[in-house]
Enzyme design. Structure first.
Site, mmCIF file in Angstrom:
data_model
loop_
_atom_site.group_PDB
_atom_site.id
_atom_site.type_symbol
_atom_site.label_atom_id
_atom_site.label_comp_id
_atom_site.label_asym_id
_atom_site.label_seq_id
_atom_site.Cartn_x
_atom_site.Cartn_y
_atom_site.Cartn_z
ATOM 1 N N GLU A 38 -12.169 2.151 5.877
ATOM 2 C CA GLU A 38 -11.099 2.186 6.853
ATOM 3 C C GLU A 38 -11.141 3.738 7.141
ATOM 4 O O GLU A 38 -10.292 4.725 6.649
ATOM 5 C CB GLU A 38 -9.586 1.782 6.343
ATOM 6 C CG GLU A 38 -8.587 1.835 7.551
ATOM 7 C CD GLU A 38 -7.344 1.778 6.950
ATOM 8 O OE1 GLU A 38 -6.607 1.154 7.474
ATOM 9 O OE2 GLU A 38 -7.069 2.269 5.786
ATOM 10 N N GLU A 71 0.847 -1.272 -0.083
ATOM 11 C CA GLU A 71 -0.125 0.061 -0.053
ATOM 12 C C GLU A 71 0.719 1.275 -0.018
ATOM 13 O O GLU A 71 1.809 1.316 0.623
ATOM 14 C CB GLU A 71 -0.853 0.026 1.234
ATOM 15 C CG GLU A 71 -1.687 1.405 1.655
ATOM 16 C CD GLU A 71 -2.482 1.250 2.737
ATOM 17 O OE1 GLU A 71 -3.551 2.115 2.761
ATOM 18 O OE2 GLU A 71 -2.198 0.580 3.728
#
Length: 257
Positions: free
Chosen positions: A239, A142
Protein backbone atom coordinates in the site's frame (compact mmCIF):
# COMPACT_ATOMS: atom_id res chain seq x y z
CA UNK A 1 5.68 -14.62 1.94
CA UNK A 2 2.46 -13.52 0.28
CA UNK A 3 2.58 -9.96 -1.02
CA UNK A 4 -0.60 -8.51 -2.47
CA UNK A 5 -1.10 -5.32 -4.46
CA UNK A 6 -3.25 -2.47 -3.21
CA UNK A 7 -4.72 -1.47 -6.55
CA UNK A 8 -6.17 1.76 -5.19
CA UNK A 9 -2.57 2.98 -4.95
CA UNK A 10 -0.61 0.83 -7.39
CA UNK A 11 -1.05 0.68 -11.17
CA UNK A 12 -2.76 4.06 -11.35
CA UNK A 13 -1.39 4.20 -14.90
CA UNK A 14 -4.50 2.14 -15.70
CA UNK A 15 -8.21 2.51 -15.07
CA UNK A 16 -9.46 0.50 -12.11
CA UNK A 17 -10.51 -2.72 -13.82
CA UNK A 18 -7.31 -2.90 -15.87
CA UNK A 19 -5.28 -2.93 -12.67
CA UNK A 20 -6.28 -6.54 -11.94
CA UNK A 21 -4.54 -7.70 -15.12
CA UNK A 22 -1.50 -5.52 -14.37
CA UNK A 23 -1.19 -6.96 -10.85
CA UNK A 24 -1.34 -10.53 -12.13
CA UNK A 25 1.14 -9.77 -14.90
CA UNK A 26 3.69 -8.61 -12.34
CA UNK A 27 3.41 -11.70 -10.18
CA UNK A 28 0.80 -10.79 -7.57
CA UNK A 29 -1.63 -13.52 -6.55
CA UNK A 30 -3.80 -11.27 -4.40
CA UNK A 31 -5.16 -7.73 -4.42
CA UNK A 32 -6.75 -5.33 -1.99
CA UNK A 33 -8.37 -1.94 -2.52
CA UNK A 34 -10.01 0.78 -0.49
CA UNK A 35 -13.68 0.41 -1.41
CA UNK A 36 -15.72 -1.68 -3.87
CA UNK A 37 -19.07 0.02 -3.36
CA UNK A 38 -19.07 2.15 -6.51
CA UNK A 39 -18.48 -0.92 -8.69
CA UNK A 40 -20.60 -3.84 -9.83
CA UNK A 41 -19.83 -6.89 -7.69
CA UNK A 42 -20.18 -9.15 -10.70
CA UNK A 43 -17.60 -7.21 -12.68
CA UNK A 44 -15.12 -7.28 -9.80
CA UNK A 45 -15.61 -11.03 -9.47
CA UNK A 46 -15.15 -11.48 -13.21
CA UNK A 47 -11.76 -9.74 -13.12
CA UNK A 48 -10.64 -11.67 -10.05
CA UNK A 49 -11.48 -14.97 -11.72
CA UNK A 50 -10.06 -14.04 -15.12
CA UNK A 51 -6.68 -13.18 -13.62
CA UNK A 52 -6.65 -15.86 -10.89
CA UNK A 53 -6.48 -13.31 -8.09
CA UNK A 54 -7.65 -13.52 -4.51
CA UNK A 55 -9.35 -10.50 -2.99
CA UNK A 56 -7.53 -10.15 0.32
CA UNK A 57 -9.07 -7.09 1.95
CA UNK A 58 -11.13 -3.94 1.59
CA UNK A 59 -12.55 -1.31 3.93
CA UNK A 60 -16.01 -1.05 5.35
CA UNK A 61 -17.86 2.05 4.09
CA UNK A 62 -16.15 5.15 5.54
CA UNK A 63 -19.09 7.54 5.65
CA UNK A 64 -18.84 10.73 3.62
CA UNK A 65 -15.30 10.26 2.26
CA UNK A 66 -15.40 13.29 -0.04
CA UNK A 67 -16.17 15.56 2.90
CA UNK A 68 -13.49 14.16 5.17
CA UNK A 69 -15.03 11.20 6.97
CA UNK A 70 -12.61 8.33 7.47
CA UNK A 71 -14.83 5.77 9.12
CA UNK A 72 -17.72 5.95 11.57
CA UNK A 73 -16.90 3.43 14.28
CA UNK A 74 -16.06 5.94 17.02
CA UNK A 75 -18.93 8.33 16.29
CA UNK A 76 -21.92 7.98 18.68
CA UNK A 77 -24.10 9.98 16.28
CA UNK A 78 -23.67 7.42 13.50
CA UNK A 79 -24.29 4.07 15.15
CA UNK A 80 -27.28 3.17 12.96
CA UNK A 81 -25.42 4.19 9.80
CA UNK A 82 -22.39 2.21 10.94
CA UNK A 83 -24.45 -0.92 11.51
CA UNK A 84 -25.99 -0.61 8.06
CA UNK A 85 -22.51 -0.21 6.59
CA UNK A 86 -21.37 -3.42 8.25
CA UNK A 87 -24.16 -5.28 6.49
CA UNK A 88 -23.20 -3.81 3.12
CA UNK A 89 -19.52 -4.67 3.61
CA UNK A 90 -20.34 -8.25 4.57
CA UNK A 91 -22.60 -8.56 1.52
CA UNK A 92 -19.74 -7.55 -0.79
CA UNK A 93 -17.17 -9.65 1.06
CA UNK A 94 -19.33 -12.76 0.95
CA UNK A 95 -20.02 -12.38 -2.75
CA UNK A 96 -16.36 -11.72 -3.56
CA UNK A 97 -15.02 -14.45 -1.26
CA UNK A 98 -13.03 -11.92 0.76
CA UNK A 99 -12.31 -13.07 4.31
CA UNK A 100 -11.06 -9.79 5.84
CA UNK A 101 -12.65 -6.38 6.31
CA UNK A 102 -10.97 -3.29 7.71
CA UNK A 103 -13.15 -1.23 10.04
CA UNK A 104 -11.87 2.36 10.04
CA UNK A 105 -12.12 4.01 13.46
CA UNK A 106 -12.86 7.46 12.08
CA UNK A 107 -11.99 11.07 12.81
CA UNK A 108 -12.80 12.10 16.37
CA UNK A 109 -15.99 14.21 16.32
CA UNK A 110 -15.73 17.47 18.23
CA UNK A 111 -17.36 18.13 21.60
CA UNK A 112 -17.71 14.46 22.52
CA UNK A 113 -15.70 13.16 25.47
CA UNK A 114 -13.10 10.42 25.13
CA UNK A 115 -15.00 7.96 27.33
CA UNK A 116 -18.04 8.13 25.05
CA UNK A 117 -15.88 7.74 21.93
CA UNK A 118 -14.17 4.70 23.43
CA UNK A 119 -17.43 3.06 24.44
CA UNK A 120 -18.96 3.71 21.03
CA UNK A 121 -15.92 2.34 19.23
CA UNK A 122 -15.84 -0.85 21.29
CA UNK A 123 -19.56 -1.45 20.98
CA UNK A 124 -19.42 -0.96 17.23
CA UNK A 125 -16.44 -3.28 16.89
CA UNK A 126 -18.22 -5.94 18.91
CA UNK A 127 -21.25 -5.63 16.65
CA UNK A 128 -19.13 -5.77 13.48
CA UNK A 129 -17.11 -8.76 14.66
CA UNK A 130 -20.17 -10.78 15.63
CA UNK A 131 -21.97 -10.04 12.39
CA UNK A 132 -18.85 -10.86 10.35
CA UNK A 133 -18.27 -14.08 12.25
CA UNK A 134 -21.55 -15.44 10.85
CA UNK A 135 -19.86 -15.43 7.44
CA UNK A 136 -16.38 -16.49 8.64
CA UNK A 137 -14.98 -12.99 8.05
CA UNK A 138 -12.25 -11.39 10.14
CA UNK A 139 -12.59 -7.75 11.15
CA UNK A 140 -9.37 -5.74 11.26
CA UNK A 141 -8.57 -2.46 12.99
CA UNK A 142 -5.67 -0.22 11.99
CA UNK A 143 -3.76 2.50 13.83
CA UNK A 144 -3.05 5.45 11.51
CA UNK A 145 -0.55 8.26 12.03
CA UNK A 146 -2.01 11.63 12.96
CA UNK A 147 0.21 13.58 10.58
CA UNK A 148 -1.36 12.07 7.45
CA UNK A 149 -4.80 11.85 9.03
CA UNK A 150 -5.21 14.48 11.78
CA UNK A 151 -7.55 13.58 14.66
CA UNK A 152 -7.90 9.95 13.60
CA UNK A 153 -9.21 8.08 16.62
CA UNK A 154 -6.73 5.18 16.68
CA UNK A 155 -3.02 6.00 16.53
CA UNK A 156 -0.99 3.37 18.39
CA UNK A 157 -0.45 -0.37 18.29
CA UNK A 158 -0.71 -0.57 22.09
CA UNK A 159 -4.18 0.99 22.08
CA UNK A 160 -5.36 -1.20 19.21
CA UNK A 161 -4.05 -4.40 20.77
CA UNK A 162 -5.53 -3.56 24.17
CA UNK A 163 -8.94 -3.03 22.56
CA UNK A 164 -8.67 -6.38 20.75
CA UNK A 165 -7.77 -8.15 23.98
CA UNK A 166 -10.50 -6.38 25.97
CA UNK A 167 -13.21 -7.31 23.49
CA UNK A 168 -11.92 -10.87 23.11
CA UNK A 169 -13.76 -11.51 19.86
CA UNK A 170 -12.00 -14.39 18.06
CA UNK A 171 -12.30 -12.78 14.60
CA UNK A 172 -11.09 -9.29 15.61
CA UNK A 173 -7.43 -8.68 14.73
CA UNK A 174 -4.85 -5.95 14.15
CA UNK A 175 -3.97 -4.61 10.71
CA UNK A 176 -0.33 -3.62 11.24
CA UNK A 177 0.68 -0.89 8.81
CA UNK A 178 4.47 -0.69 8.97
CA UNK A 179 4.57 2.82 7.52
CA UNK A 180 2.11 4.30 10.01
CA UNK A 181 3.74 2.56 12.97
CA UNK A 182 7.23 3.68 11.98
CA UNK A 183 5.99 7.27 12.09
CA UNK A 184 4.06 6.94 15.34
CA UNK A 185 6.27 4.71 17.47
CA UNK A 186 9.12 2.87 15.72
CA UNK A 187 10.28 -0.31 17.49
CA UNK A 188 8.85 -2.27 14.58
CA UNK A 189 10.63 -5.59 15.03
CA UNK A 190 9.84 -6.05 18.72
CA UNK A 191 6.23 -5.01 18.30
CA UNK A 192 5.75 -7.46 15.44
CA UNK A 193 7.49 -10.32 17.27
CA UNK A 194 5.58 -9.78 20.51
CA UNK A 195 2.15 -9.49 18.88
CA UNK A 196 2.28 -11.67 15.76
CA UNK A 197 -0.63 -13.82 16.94
CA UNK A 198 -2.91 -10.76 17.02
CA UNK A 199 -1.87 -9.46 13.60
CA UNK A 200 -4.24 -10.44 10.81
CA UNK A 201 -2.74 -8.37 8.00
CA UNK A 202 0.34 -6.27 7.24
CA UNK A 203 0.69 -3.27 4.97
CA UNK A 204 3.92 -1.70 3.83
CA UNK A 205 5.35 1.56 2.52
CA UNK A 206 8.59 3.36 3.28
CA UNK A 207 9.06 6.59 5.18
CA UNK A 208 9.30 9.46 4.34
CA UNK A 209 7.02 9.83 1.34
CA UNK A 210 5.01 6.61 1.62
CA UNK A 211 6.87 5.28 -1.41
CA UNK A 212 8.06 1.75 -2.17
CA UNK A 213 10.48 -0.17 0.08
CA UNK A 214 14.05 0.94 -0.41
CA UNK A 215 13.27 4.64 -0.78
CA UNK A 216 13.39 5.55 2.89
CA UNK A 217 14.51 4.66 6.37
CA UNK A 218 12.85 1.27 6.97
CA UNK A 219 14.99 -1.84 6.53
CA UNK A 220 12.43 -3.89 4.64
CA UNK A 221 14.78 -6.76 3.88
CA UNK A 222 15.08 -7.29 7.62
CA UNK A 223 11.39 -6.69 8.40
CA UNK A 224 10.04 -9.01 5.70
CA UNK A 225 12.51 -11.75 6.63
CA UNK A 226 11.43 -11.33 10.26
CA UNK A 227 7.77 -11.73 9.32
CA UNK A 228 8.64 -14.82 7.28
CA UNK A 229 10.63 -16.29 10.19
CA UNK A 230 7.62 -15.93 12.50
CA UNK A 231 5.68 -18.27 10.19
CA UNK A 232 3.04 -15.65 9.55
CA UNK A 233 0.75 -17.16 6.92
CA UNK A 234 -1.32 -14.11 6.00
CA UNK A 235 -0.80 -11.41 3.40
CA UNK A 236 1.38 -8.31 3.27
CA UNK A 237 -0.33 -5.53 1.34
CA UNK A 238 1.77 -3.24 -0.83
CA UNK A 239 0.00 0.00 0.00
CA UNK A 240 2.46 2.60 -1.20
CA UNK A 241 2.68 5.48 -3.65
CA UNK A 242 5.16 4.58 -6.42
CA UNK A 243 7.91 7.16 -6.63
CA UNK A 244 7.88 6.87 -10.42
CA UNK A 245 5.96 4.09 -12.18
CA UNK A 246 4.48 1.08 -10.44
CA UNK A 247 6.61 -1.25 -12.57
CA UNK A 248 9.86 0.45 -11.57
CA UNK A 249 8.78 0.43 -7.92
CA UNK A 250 8.56 -3.36 -7.82
CA UNK A 251 12.29 -4.02 -8.10
CA UNK A 252 12.88 -4.02 -4.36
CA UNK A 253 10.03 -6.36 -3.50
CA UNK A 254 10.14 -8.70 -6.51
CA UNK A 255 12.31 -11.25 -4.63
CA UNK A 256 9.45 -11.65 -2.13
CA UNK A 257 6.75 -12.27 -4.74
Amino acid sequence: MKLNANISMLFQEFVFFERFKAAAKHGFKGVEFLFPYDFDKNKIQEHLETHALQLVLFNMPPGDWKNGERGMACNPKKVAEFQDSVGLAIEYATFLNCSKLHCMAGIKPTQIDTITLNETYKNNLRFAAREAKKKNITVLIEAINFYDMPNFFLNSSTTALNIIRDLNEPNLMFQYDIYHMQIMEGNLANTIKNNIESIGHFQLADNPGRHEPGTGEINYTYILELIRSLEYDGWVGCEYIPKNTTESSLAGIRPFL
